[in-house]
Design an enzyme around this catalytic site. Structure first.
Site, PDB file in Angstrom:
ATOM      1  CB  ALA A  75      -1.021   1.513   0.130  1.00 50.01           C
ATOM      2  CB  THR A  76       3.966   2.550   2.439  1.00 51.98           C
ATOM      3  OG1 THR A  76       3.112   3.424   3.167  1.00 51.98           O
ATOM      4  CG2 THR A  76       5.374   3.132   2.427  1.00 51.98           C
ATOM      5  CG  ASN A 155      -4.546  10.552   3.043  1.00 52.47           C
ATOM      6  OD1 ASN A 155      -4.324  11.102   1.968  1.00 52.47           O
ATOM      7  ND2 ASN A 155      -3.781  10.755   4.100  1.00 52.47           N
ATOM      8  CD  GLN A 183      -7.978   6.376   3.046  1.00 53.45           C
ATOM      9  OE1 GLN A 183      -9.086   5.951   3.348  1.00 53.45           O
ATOM     10  NE2 GLN A 183      -7.022   6.503   3.940  1.00 53.45           N
ATOM     11  CB  SER A 203      -3.943  -0.309   1.770  1.00 61.74           C
ATOM     12  OG  SER A 203      -3.880  -0.554   3.154  1.00 61.74           O
ATOM     13  N   GLY A 204      -4.465  -3.570   2.376  1.00 59.69           N
ATOM     14  CA  GLY A 204      -5.362  -4.516   3.040  1.00 59.69           C
ATOM     15  C   GLY A 204      -6.103  -3.906   4.214  1.00 59.69           C
ATOM     16  CG  HIS A 205      -4.222  -1.115   7.200  1.00 59.83           C
ATOM     17  ND1 HIS A 205      -4.522  -0.010   7.958  1.00 59.83           N
ATOM     18  CD2 HIS A 205      -3.215  -0.733   6.378  1.00 59.83           C
ATOM     19  CE1 HIS A 205      -3.731   0.997   7.609  1.00 59.83           C
ATOM     20  NE2 HIS A 205      -2.940   0.578   6.647  1.00 59.83           N
ATOM     21  CB  THR A 243       8.738 -16.167   2.249  1.00 62.07           C
ATOM     22  OG1 THR A 243      10.013 -16.763   2.020  1.00 62.07           O
ATOM     23  CG2 THR A 243       7.713 -17.264   2.513  1.00 62.07           C
ATOM     24  CB  CYS A 328       0.955   8.844   7.890  1.00 64.65           C
ATOM     25  SG  CYS A 328      -0.153   7.565   7.310  1.00 64.65           S
TER      26      CYS A 328
END
Length: 404
Positions: A75-76, A155, A183, A203-205, A243, A328
Site C-alpha cells: 500500500a505504501t 489505521n 485497512q 495491501s496484502g499483509h 518482474t 509505522c
C-alpha cells in the site's frame, strides 16, 4: 493459549495457512517458478496464467475489471504511485491536492514531497470523532484541485469514512478521488461500480496475505492516467515496471478470494469479540474510546486510560501484543498525530492503546486480555501520584509544576 496474545491485526495479519500453502506451489523447481513475462515457453505461460487468475481474484474483491488492477509492493507504493502519478500527469490542469491530517504517513509524506515540488496541499482537520466533515472537504475544493486522497478506514482509530459521499462530491467537481484501503480491503465491502472512487490502494499483509505485495486499482471509465514512478521493462501496462513476484501475487489473490467468501461471517465474529473486550474494560474509571463509536471497523478499538503513562502500560501488558499508535510510527515517543488531530491532549494521547482483533482471535484470548488490562490499570494507578491527586479532587490543569 499462546502468549503473548496477538491483538495487533491492524499492524499486520498472519498469513492464512490456505494462502501459504498455495504460495509454496509457485517457488521451487517442482512448482510453477517461471517469469510471467517469459512468453517463449511453458514455465512462463503457467506463471502468467497464475498471475491472471490472481488479478481476477483481486478485481472480484472490489467488483472491478481485471485490467484495472496494477500489482505493487504494497500500500505504501500504491499510495506513492497514485498520488505522485496523478500529480505529475495532471499538473497542467492544476497543482492543488486535498488530504486529511489523519492519513497514513505514506500519504502525508508523499504530499509533503509534492509540496517541495511546487504543489499546494490542503490538510483537512477531522471532527472530534475522527471523521472528516463533508462541508470541510467541499469548502477546500478549488478550480485547480486535481486530487482528493482520503483513507477508507483509519489505521489507528478504525473510523470509516463515507466514501460514497466523497466520491459523489469529487465526481461532481471533476476531481480525482484516491482512497487508501489498506485497512479496509478484504474486511469491508468495496464496490467500484457503486462508488465513484478512481484509485484504491490495497495491501496484502493486512488481509492475511503475504507482506511485500499490494495492488492499485486504476479506473478505466472514466479513464484515469498516471505517470509511472518505477521505470524498467514496462510491466503492468507501463505503470509499474519490475518482474512480477508470482508466489506473492498468487498469495494476494488467494487472500482476496478467501476474504470475499468469508467477510460477513468473519466480521460478525470479530465484532462480537470487540464488543466483549470493550464491555469488559469500559467500567474502568476514566477510560475513553477514541473515534466514532458506530462508524468504525468492527475489529478496531482505540482506548485512552487517563492517568496512566502509555509506555508503562505497554510494559505492564506484556502478555498482550498491542500498540500505541500505528506500527509505522509507534517507535517514536511523540504522541500519536492522529489522536492529537482529534483534539486529545498529550497526556491522553500518550495513555492510549490500540487493540485490533482478527480472524484468529479467540474468546479465551479476549477473556485473558480483559483480566490483564483491568489488573494492570489498577496496579499502575496505585503507583500514580496523578491518580491520587485526581481522586482527591485536584484539577491537574491548574497545578503549577516546579521547573527544574
Amino acid at each position: 493459549m499462546k502468549l503473548p496474545i496477538y491483538l495487533d491485526y491492524a499492524a499486520t495479519t498472519p498469513v492464512d495457512p490456505r494462502v501459504a500453502e498455495k504460495m509454496f506451489q509457485y517457488m521451487t523447481m517442482d512448482g510453477i517458478f517461471g517469469n510471467p513475462a517469459s512468453r517463449s515457453h511453458r514455465y512462463g505461460w503457467q506463471a502468467e496464467e497464475a498471475v491472471d487468475i490472481a488479478r481476477n481474484q483481486v478485481a472480484d474483491l472490489i467488483n472491478a475489471d481485471h485490467r484495472e488492477i496494477v500489482f505493487t509492493s504494497g500500500a505504501t507504493e500504491s499510495n506513492n504511485l497514485a498520488i505522485k502519478g496523478v500529480a505529475h500527469f495532471y499538473n497542467k490542469k492544476g497543482k492543488h491536492i486535498i488530504t486529511s491530517k489523519t492519513e497514513h504517513k505514506a500519504v502525508l509524506d508523499t504530499c509533503r514531497q509534492l509540496e517541495r515540488e511546487g504543489f499546494e496541499v490542503t490538510y483537512l482537520e477531522p471532527a472530534s470523532n475522527g471523521i472528516i466533515p463533508m462541508e470541510r472537504l467541499e469548502a477546500a475544493m478549488r478550480d485547480d484541485t486535481i486530487l482528493v486522497s482520503i483513507m477508507h478506514v483509519n489505521n489507528e482509530i478504525g473510523v470509516i469514512h463515507d466514501i460514497d459521499a466523497i466520491g459523489e462530491l469529487c465526481r461532481s467537481k471533476g476531481i480525482i478521488f484516491h482512497m487508501d484501503a489498506a485497512q479496509s480491503a478484504g474486511k469491508l465491502p468495496i464496490d467500484v461500480q457503486a462508488t465513484k472512487v478512481d484509485l484504491i490502494s490495497i495491501s496484502g499483509h493486512k488481509m492475511y496475505g503475504p507482506k511485500g505485495i499490494g495492488a492499485l486499482y486504476v479506473r478505466r471509465k472514466p479513464r484515469i492516467r498516471l505517470e509511472a514512478q518505477m521505470h524498467g521493462g514496462g510491466h503492468e501496462r507501463g505503470m509499474r515496471s519490475g518482474t512480477l513476484p508470482t508466489h506473492q501475487i498468487v498469495g494476494l489473490g488467494e487472500a482476496a478470494a478467501i476474504a470475499k467468501a468469508e467477510m460477513a461471517t468473519d466480521n460478525e465474529r470479530i465484532g462480537r469479540l470487540r464488543d466483549k473486550l470493550w464491555n469488559g474494560i469500559k467500567h474502568i474509571e476514566e477510560t475513553y474510546i477514541n473515534g466514532d463509536l458506530t462508524q468504525r471497523f468492527c475489529g478496531s478499538l482505540n482506548v485512552s486510560f487517563n492517568y496512566v503513562e502509555g509506555e508503562s502500560l505497554m510494559m505492564a501488558l506484556k502478555d498482550l501484543a498491542v500498540s500505541s499508535g500505528s506500527a509505522c510510527t509507534s517507535a517514536s515517543l511523540e504522541p500519536s498525530y492522529v489522536l492529537r488531530a482529534l483534539g486529545l491532549n498529550d497526556e491522553m494521547a500518550h495513555s492510549s492503546i490500540r487493540f485490533s482483533i482478527g480472524r484468529f482471535t479467540t474468546e479465551e484470548e479476549i477473556d485473558h486480555a480483559i483480566e490483564t488490562i483491568t489488573q494492570s490499570i489498577d496496579k499502575l494507578r496505585e503507583m500514580s501520584p496523578l491518580w491520587e491527586m485526581f481522586k482527591d479532587g485536584i484539577d491537574l490543569n491548574q497545578v503549577q509544576w516546579a521547573h527544574h
